[in-house]
Design a protein around this motif. Structure first.
Motif, short mmCIF file in Angstrom:
data_model
loop_
_atom_site.label_atom_id
_atom_site.label_comp_id
_atom_site.label_asym_id
_atom_site.label_seq_id
_atom_site.Cartn_x
_atom_site.Cartn_y
_atom_site.Cartn_z
N ILE B 143 0.87 -1.16 0.00
CA ILE B 143 0.00 0.00 0.00
C ILE B 143 0.92 1.22 0.00
O ILE B 143 2.01 1.18 0.57
N TYR B 144 0.52 2.27 -0.71
CA TYR B 144 1.35 3.49 -0.69
C TYR B 144 0.55 4.64 -0.13
O TYR B 144 -0.69 4.64 -0.19
N ARG B 145 1.26 5.59 0.48
CA ARG B 145 0.61 6.80 0.97
C ARG B 145 1.34 8.01 0.42
O ARG B 145 2.57 8.09 0.47
N LEU B 146 0.57 8.93 -0.15
CA LEU B 146 1.12 10.21 -0.63
C LEU B 146 0.58 11.28 0.30
O LEU B 146 -0.62 11.32 0.58
N GLU B 147 1.46 12.16 0.76
CA GLU B 147 1.02 13.16 1.72
C GLU B 147 1.60 14.53 1.40
O GLU B 147 2.81 14.67 1.18
N LEU B 148 0.70 15.52 1.34
CA LEU B 148 1.13 16.92 1.20
C LEU B 148 0.97 17.57 2.56
O LEU B 148 -0.09 17.46 3.18
N ASN B 149 2.03 18.23 3.03
CA ASN B 149 1.97 18.90 4.32
C ASN B 149 2.19 20.37 4.14
O ASN B 149 3.17 20.80 3.53
N GLY B 150 1.29 21.17 4.71
CA GLY B 150 1.45 22.62 4.60
C GLY B 150 1.15 23.26 5.94
O GLY B 150 1.08 22.59 6.97
N HIS B 151 0.96 24.56 5.92
CA HIS B 151 0.67 25.29 7.14
C HIS B 151 -0.71 24.90 7.68
O HIS B 151 -1.73 25.29 7.13
N ARG B 152 -0.72 24.08 8.73
CA ARG B 152 -1.96 23.61 9.35
C ARG B 152 -2.91 22.94 8.37
O ARG B 152 -4.13 23.05 8.49
N ARG B 153 -2.33 22.30 7.38
CA ARG B 153 -3.14 21.57 6.39
C ARG B 153 -2.40 20.30 6.00
O ARG B 153 -1.18 20.30 5.88
N ARG B 154 -3.16 19.26 5.73
CA ARG B 154 -2.55 18.03 5.25
C ARG B 154 -3.53 17.32 4.33
O ARG B 154 -4.72 17.21 4.63
N LEU B 155 -3.04 16.84 3.20
CA LEU B 155 -3.85 16.08 2.25
C LEU B 155 -3.16 14.75 2.03
O LEU B 155 -1.97 14.70 1.72
N THR B 156 -3.90 13.65 2.22
CA THR B 156 -3.31 12.31 2.16
C THR B 156 -4.13 11.40 1.26
O THR B 156 -5.36 11.44 1.29
N TRP B 157 -3.44 10.61 0.48
CA TRP B 157 -4.08 9.59 -0.37
C TRP B 157 -3.39 8.26 -0.13
O TRP B 157 -2.16 8.19 -0.18
N GLU B 158 -4.17 7.22 0.16
CA GLU B 158 -3.61 5.89 0.35
C GLU B 158 -4.29 4.92 -0.60
O GLU B 158 -5.52 4.96 -0.74
N ALA B 159 -3.52 4.05 -1.23
CA ALA B 159 -4.09 3.09 -2.18
C ALA B 159 -3.10 1.98 -2.47
O ALA B 159 -1.94 2.03 -2.04
N THR B 160 -3.56 1.00 -3.20
CA THR B 160 -2.70 -0.09 -3.67
C THR B 160 -1.91 0.42 -4.88
O THR B 160 -2.49 1.06 -5.76
N PRO B 161 -0.61 0.15 -4.95
CA PRO B 161 0.13 0.59 -6.14
C PRO B 161 -0.43 -0.05 -7.40
O PRO B 161 -0.96 -1.16 -7.35
N ARG B 162 -0.35 0.64 -8.49
CA ARG B 162 -0.61 0.04 -9.80
C ARG B 162 0.57 -0.85 -10.14
O ARG B 162 1.66 -0.69 -9.58
N SER B 163 0.38 -1.75 -11.08
CA SER B 163 1.52 -2.46 -11.66
C SER B 163 1.87 -1.74 -12.96
O SER B 163 0.97 -1.20 -13.62
N ILE B 164 3.15 -1.70 -13.31
CA ILE B 164 3.51 -1.07 -14.59
C ILE B 164 2.88 -1.84 -15.75
O ILE B 164 2.85 -1.34 -16.86
N HIS B 165 2.40 -3.04 -15.47
CA HIS B 165 1.75 -3.82 -16.53
C HIS B 165 0.48 -3.14 -17.00
O HIS B 165 0.15 -3.15 -18.18
#
Ligand SMILES: [Zn+2]
Ligand SMILES: [Zn+2]
Ligand SMILES: [Zn+2]
Ligand SMILES: [Zn+2]
Lengths: 203, 203
Positions: B143-165
């Motif tokens: 599972i991967y998590r992408l997170e943007l962190n800013g001034h008193r703000r956070r945006l997060t996305w978690e999901a299963t990686p795609r395959s390059i296939h």
């Protein structure tokens, strides 16, 4: 006349003026250039009705906002607790739609807003944001988290609540909230209903 | 001819055919109607070059993908570790742009992709997604998590990686990834550079 009266301008630029809400209790004295900004966010400015997309023209002091909502907007549900589920039903309804509910915790009331609108032609988006029924200063001591949970997917937004004094429209216009499109909504919705987990915490 | 040969159709609908990648090792025998779906995701199908937006026509077996990237796409940075920062520089560049890097952890290589494009006129959006340089089945155990962190703000996305296939374009087309617009990018960017925290975990 286009002829500038420099001495007058000089004088005005150093004079102090009272805030236009001085009658309501504001003691601020301001330079002419600082007046608009101050008055826009002056804590003595009356509060407007915080219901988004409503045509309600009510305004009054903060202490009366909840009373107004209870009397005039009876359809709004209130849930108790710092961790609740905001259930938006029939998210596939077309056109601009608002979903609203109130969450009560930490001796405060928060208004949860989900708005669906089409800022760009053919591209419907959802905007979710939390506003405190309280002042900007009070809002600063909280943080809210909105979370969508789906099959092996999670989308989370955390931010400081807005105050109903500023309202949610500026947050929606600048995307300073949880933004997602109809594709994402489908990934997380169940039978056209979308559950958003809302958690409020003190900072 | 429009005259249907019913006995032939009946026969074909019960006959088994080999997968078109049988020469590469696939032993599957399939009904005619099941062949296209299977072959589309057959693990013996050659892998294409996973670089998004590139005109590279390379394809080959999975074992040679990393080698191809090292030799032909030397500009791609690789970072080691399960928790890294994917730094996208000059995000305000106009037009469709891709940022790519490789993250190596848990004995695997993951390709991080940030794509900027204008799906809707006047509305530039960013799409961030992670793909495993491996099979769909291997991708399912992370599972991967992408997170943007800013001034008193956070945006997060978690999901299963795609395959390059399967690649990232279908995820981008259906918004099944971290999606944000230029307003949000500005909230989290510093001087035109955007840092995305990427964390990979085994399920
Ligand atoms: Zn004032
Ligand atoms: Zn009202
Ligand atoms: Zn096969
Ligand atoms: Zn290539």
């Amino acid at each position: 006349s286009n002829i500038r009266n420099l001495p007058m301008e000089k004088l005005a630029s150093t004079m102090m003026f009272p805030c236009k809400y001085s009658q309501s209790g504001c003691a601020a004295q301001l330079l002419y250039t600082d007046k608009p900004d101050h008055e826009d966010s002056c804590e003595y400015k009356p509060y407007s009705c915080p219901c988004p997309g409503s045509s309600c023209k009510w305004y009054g002091p903060l202490e009366q906002v909840m009373n107004h909502l209870m009397l005039q907007h009876k359809s709004i549900t209130t849930l108790q607790g710092e961790d609740i589920v905001f259930l938006a039903t029939d998210i596939n309804l077309s056109g601009a739609v608002d979903w609203v509910m109130i969450q009560s915790c930490y001796s405060h009331h928060f208004m949860l807003v989900l708005e669906k609108q089409e800022k760009f032609h053919g591209h419907q988006q959802f905007f979710a944001v939390v506003q405190l029924i309280g002042s900007h200063k009070q809002a600063d001591s909280f943080i809210y988290r909105l979370e969508l949970n789906g099959h092996r997917r999670r989308l989370t937004w955390e931010a400081t609540p807005r105050s109903i004094h500023e309202g949610v429209q500026s947050a929606i216009n600048t995307s300073d909230c949880l933004v997602f499109d109809t594709h994402i909504a489908q990934l997380f919705a169940d039978n056209g209903n979308l559950g958003i987990n809302v958690t409020i915490s003190p900072v």
